[in-house]
Write a protein that holds these residues in place. Structure first.
Motif, PDB file in Angstrom:
ATOM      1  N   UNK A 221     -26.907   6.192  13.352  1.00 36.54           N
ATOM      2  CA  UNK A 221     -27.576   7.133  14.388  1.00 36.54           C
ATOM      3  C   UNK A 221     -28.130   6.301  15.455  1.00 36.54           C
ATOM      4  N   UNK A 222     -29.570   5.689  14.735  1.00 35.78           N
ATOM      5  CA  UNK A 222     -30.703   5.844  15.685  1.00 35.78           C
ATOM      6  C   UNK A 222     -30.676   4.303  16.192  1.00 35.78           C
ATOM      7  N   UNK A 223     -30.603   4.386  17.077  1.00 37.32           N
ATOM      8  CA  UNK A 223     -30.591   3.308  18.533  1.00 37.32           C
ATOM      9  C   UNK A 223     -31.779   2.666  18.215  1.00 37.32           C
ATOM     10  N   UNK A 224     -31.835   1.413  17.842  1.00 37.52           N
ATOM     11  CA  UNK A 224     -32.657   0.396  18.119  1.00 37.52           C
ATOM     12  C   UNK A 224     -32.483  -0.761  18.383  1.00 37.52           C
ATOM     13  N   UNK A 225     -34.429  -1.302  18.892  1.00 36.76           N
ATOM     14  CA  UNK A 225     -34.000  -2.375  19.876  1.00 36.76           C
ATOM     15  C   UNK A 225     -35.313  -2.975  18.626  1.00 36.76           C
ATOM     16  N   UNK A 226     -35.414  -4.067  18.129  1.00 32.23           N
ATOM     17  CA  UNK A 226     -36.187  -5.551  17.387  1.00 32.23           C
ATOM     18  C   UNK A 226     -37.370  -6.046  18.118  1.00 32.23           C
ATOM     19  N   UNK A 227     -38.309  -7.146  17.251  1.00 33.91           N
ATOM     20  CA  UNK A 227     -38.921  -7.876  18.244  1.00 33.91           C
ATOM     21  C   UNK A 227     -38.334  -9.359  18.218  1.00 33.91           C
ATOM     22  N   UNK A 228     -36.845  -9.366  17.773  1.00 35.01           N
ATOM     23  CA  UNK A 228     -37.000 -10.495  18.052  1.00 35.01           C
ATOM     24  C   UNK A 228     -36.903 -10.854  19.455  1.00 35.01           C
ATOM     25  N   UNK A 229     -36.634 -11.976  20.347  1.00 34.06           N
ATOM     26  CA  UNK A 229     -36.658 -12.268  21.889  1.00 34.06           C
ATOM     27  C   UNK A 229     -38.025 -11.842  21.991  1.00 34.06           C
ATOM     28  N   UNK A 230     -39.093 -11.001  22.138  1.00 35.27           N
ATOM     29  CA  UNK A 230     -39.960 -10.685  22.444  1.00 35.27           C
ATOM     30  C   UNK A 230     -41.397 -11.920  22.751  1.00 35.27           C
ATOM     31  N   UNK A 231     -41.697 -11.976  24.362  1.00 33.19           N
ATOM     32  CA  UNK A 231     -42.262 -13.127  24.462  1.00 33.19           C
ATOM     33  C   UNK A 231     -43.562 -12.604  24.588  1.00 33.19           C
ATOM     34  N   UNK A 232     -44.203 -13.424  23.934  1.00 30.95           N
ATOM     35  CA  UNK A 232     -45.839 -13.127  23.589  1.00 30.95           C
ATOM     36  C   UNK A 232     -46.720 -13.336  25.231  1.00 30.95           C
ATOM     37  N   UNK A 233     -46.276 -13.635  25.949  1.00 35.34           N
ATOM     38  CA  UNK A 233     -46.225 -13.556  27.332  1.00 35.34           C
ATOM     39  C   UNK A 233     -46.597 -11.482  27.850  1.00 35.34           C
ATOM     40  N   UNK A 234     -45.747 -11.230  27.652  1.00 34.78           N
ATOM     41  CA  UNK A 234     -45.751  -9.462  27.389  1.00 34.78           C
ATOM     42  C   UNK A 234     -46.650  -8.645  26.797  1.00 34.78           C
ATOM     43  N   UNK A 235     -47.141  -9.336  25.095  1.00 28.86           N
ATOM     44  CA  UNK A 235     -48.178  -8.876  24.221  1.00 28.86           C
ATOM     45  C   UNK A 235     -49.615  -9.205  25.076  1.00 28.86           C
ATOM     46  N   UNK A 236     -50.046 -10.237  25.684  1.00 25.10           N
ATOM     47  CA  UNK A 236     -50.688 -10.810  26.134  1.00 25.10           C
ATOM     48  C   UNK A 236     -51.051 -10.224  27.138  1.00 25.10           C
ATOM     49  N   UNK A 237     -49.633 -10.186  28.460  1.00 28.48           N
ATOM     50  CA  UNK A 237     -49.884  -9.185  30.136  1.00 28.48           C
ATOM     51  C   UNK A 237     -50.440  -7.687  29.223  1.00 28.48           C
ATOM     52  N   UNK A 238     -49.814  -7.306  28.317  1.00 33.86           N
ATOM     53  CA  UNK A 238     -50.189  -5.529  28.165  1.00 33.86           C
ATOM     54  C   UNK A 238     -51.557  -5.617  27.434  1.00 33.86           C
ATOM     55  N   UNK A 239     -51.656  -6.345  26.761  1.00 37.57           N
ATOM     56  CA  UNK A 239     -52.449  -6.547  26.472  1.00 37.57           C
ATOM     57  C   UNK A 239     -54.811  -6.262  27.080  1.00 37.57           C
ATOM     58  N   UNK A 240     -54.086  -7.049  28.537  1.00 40.56           N
ATOM     59  CA  UNK A 240     -54.723  -7.456  29.444  1.00 40.56           C
ATOM     60  C   UNK A 240     -54.709  -5.591  30.378  1.00 40.56           C
ATOM     61  N   UNK A 241     -53.643  -5.349  30.241  1.00 33.57           N
ATOM     62  CA  UNK A 241     -53.585  -3.508  31.534  1.00 33.57           C
ATOM     63  C   UNK A 241     -53.395  -2.926  30.081  1.00 33.57           C
ATOM     64  N   UNK A 242     -54.749  -3.009  28.716  1.00 30.67           N
ATOM     65  CA  UNK A 242     -55.097  -1.902  27.884  1.00 30.67           C
ATOM     66  C   UNK A 242     -54.644  -1.233  27.029  1.00 30.67           C
ATOM     67  N   UNK A 243     -52.982  -2.420  26.247  1.00 26.58           N
ATOM     68  CA  UNK A 243     -51.982  -1.629  25.915  1.00 26.58           C
ATOM     69  C   UNK A 243     -51.693  -2.662  24.581  1.00 26.58           C
ATOM     70  N   UNK A 244     -51.549  -2.346  23.288  1.00 27.15           N
ATOM     71  CA  UNK A 244     -50.969  -2.790  21.936  1.00 27.15           C
ATOM     72  C   UNK A 244     -49.609  -2.335  22.078  1.00 27.15           C
TER      73      UNK A 244
END
Ligand SMILES: NC(=O)c1ccc[n+]([C@@H]2O[C@H](COP(=O)([O-])OP(=O)(O)OC[C@H]3O[C@@H](n4cnc5c(N)ncnc54)[C@H](OP(=O)(O)O)[C@@H]3O)[C@@H](O)[C@H]2O)c1
Length: 426
Positions: A221-244
């Motif tokens: 019953x637990x909705x899940x989204x994995x990390x397959x398909x995650x783009x490195x640019x979102x990780x780097x941009x999030x980091x710039x915005x103050x997030x991991x």
């Protein structure tokens, strides 16, 4: 006082447990007063080398022999998977033998039934190692915090995905490259679907939520989204915005029901979960009286996991000898679970847009029509392929999803390239 132990499975965890029980028998007896005698070990392949010494007649490839052996008083299931593990656990409990397992898949799928059976039989059914490997979290949730009205549990409960996300954000490396490295290092399976697709974390999220809120939530019953398909640019941009960016198991209790999710989530840098790196796991628990508690450590590996299993074995053996249920299982109440879309969250969006007058106004209008207000906007680039990063205020997910559909229909939006949840830390 002697207790006969049967172990189903002698791989990474079972092999380490059997070795510990044999090699550390004196220390275990000195500390607990128990002689834990490995009576029978069940494996698939009798020819495989094992990290422990036992007479060959104590090892079998017929797992039922382990459960049914008259000298086996307590069964430890470390085979993994739903079957035959499930039937063997049931058979053990029905025979009045306490069971210890590390099998999150089995607990998340059939925990309610197995818990009830253990309760009826008056024997222990313990699974400390099923979530967080070596981190004590099941006992704290079900016992130490039984008197607290917990409000939220957040977990980094899958070491493989945390390893991948950490490497991607620290080295700016692409998902596929880091996954291949994780596989070469043994952090990821040849078929990584259960980890990167969020299924493993969803089973653990269900167990954490069930214990935290005293309402059984099946893993499916637990909705899940994995990390397959995650783009490195979102990780780097999030980091710039103050997030991991972390793959979080999130369990929350609302007035309307319980929401359990697995989602890649932007976690503010000053939140304790943001600094959990590599294959480490951590579980962050919130409640009105305790405030915030952080449990962190090795979420997998033979030694840490077998240590957690051994703790359960000692507890279950003590209980068996006492002839009473010292730690009766949690009593689960019926509860409503909230499906994907039914809660209000903050989100990060990366939109690829045409840089033309009025673009921002058109996008803001679409969000506005769905009751979503924008907290911050950043724009990069000009011309036909500008990038807009948006973080919204808290708004109903179903409305945010409807806004995404409408945005995709706008001429000025080339692509809604990323949608990620943002942790509301207060
Ligand atoms: N590894 C970890 O760090 C970790 C951490 C937390 C929880 N867990 C959980 O612990 C459990 C065990 O994991 P693991 O990593 O130790 O697995 P593993 O290394 O694959 O070991 C599985 C063991 O079960 C035996 N087995 C499998 N199917 C069998 C069958 N049908 N009949 C008889 N024996 C059978 C295998 O026999 P052979 O050796 O002959 O193949 C092997 O000894 C799983 O539920 C897992 O999710 C593992």
């Amino acid at each position: 006082m002697k207790v006969g132990i049967g172990i189903l499975g002698a791989g990474i965890v079972g092999g380490t447990l059997a070795a510990k029980l044999i090699e550390e028998a004196d220390a275990i007896e000195a500390k607990s007063g128990l002689v834990l005698d490995v009576v029978k070990v069940g494996v698939r392949n009798l020819g495989k080398e094992r990290p422990f010494d036992l007479p060959s007649d104590r090892i079998t490839d017929n797992p039922e022999e382990v459960v049914d052996h008259p000298d086996v008083q307590l069964v430890v299931e470390l085979m993994g998977g739903l079957e035959p593990a499930g039937s063997l656990v049931k058979r053990s409990l029905e025979a009045g033998k306490p069971v210890v397992t590390a099998n999150k898949e089995l607990v998340a799928a059939h925990g309610l039934e197995l818990n009830g059976l253990a309760h009826d039989q008056g024997v222990a059914f313990l699974y400390e190692a099923a979530v967080g490997g070596g981190i004590p979290i099941i006992r704290p949730l079900s016992q130490s915090l039984a008197g607290e009205k917990l409000t939220r549990v957040l977990g980094i409960v899958n070491g493989t995905t945390n390893f991948i996300l950490t490497k991607m954000s620290e080295e700016g490396a692409a998902y596929e490259d880091v996954l291949a490295e994780a596989q070469a290092l043994g952090y990821a399976e040849a078929d990584p679907t259960a980890d990167v697709g969020g299924g493993d974390a969803a089973a653990k999220a269900a167990i954490l939520a069930s214990l935290a809120f005293g309402a059984w939530i099946p893993g499916d019953d637990v909705p899940r989204t994995g990390i397959d398909g995650i783009a490195v640019e979102d990780l780097l941009r999030a980091d710039d915005l103050g997030y991991a960016v972390k793959l979080l198991a999130i369990a929350e209790e609302y007035e309307e029901g319980i929401a359990v999710r697995v989602k890649p989530t932007l976690v503010p840098h000053d939140h304790p979960l943001a600094s959990v790196r590599g294959a480490q796991n951590a579980i962050f628990v919130e409640g009105p009286a305790i405030g915030e508690l952080l449990f962190s450590g090795p979420g997998a590996g033979g030694d840490p996991t077998a240590t957690a299993v051994l703790g359960d074995v000692i507890d279950a053996a003590r209980e068996l000898l006492a002839g009473a249920q010292v730690t009766p299982p949690v009593r689960f109440q019926p509860s409503k679970t909230l499906a994907d879309g039914q809660i209000a969250t903050r989100r990060y969006y990366r939109l690829l847009v045409k840089d033309a007058p009025g673009v921002l106004a058109a996008i803001a209008e679409v969000f506005g029509q769905h009751g979503v207000s924008i907290a911050s906007v950043w724009q990069e680039g000009t011309g036909d392929d500008a990038t807009l990063l948006l973080i919204t205020h808290r708004a109903l997910e179903s409305e945010q999803d409807a806004a995404v559909d409408a945005l995709e229909g706008l001429d000025v939006v080339n692509d809604v390239a990323a949608v990620l949840r943002v942790l509301i830390a207060d």
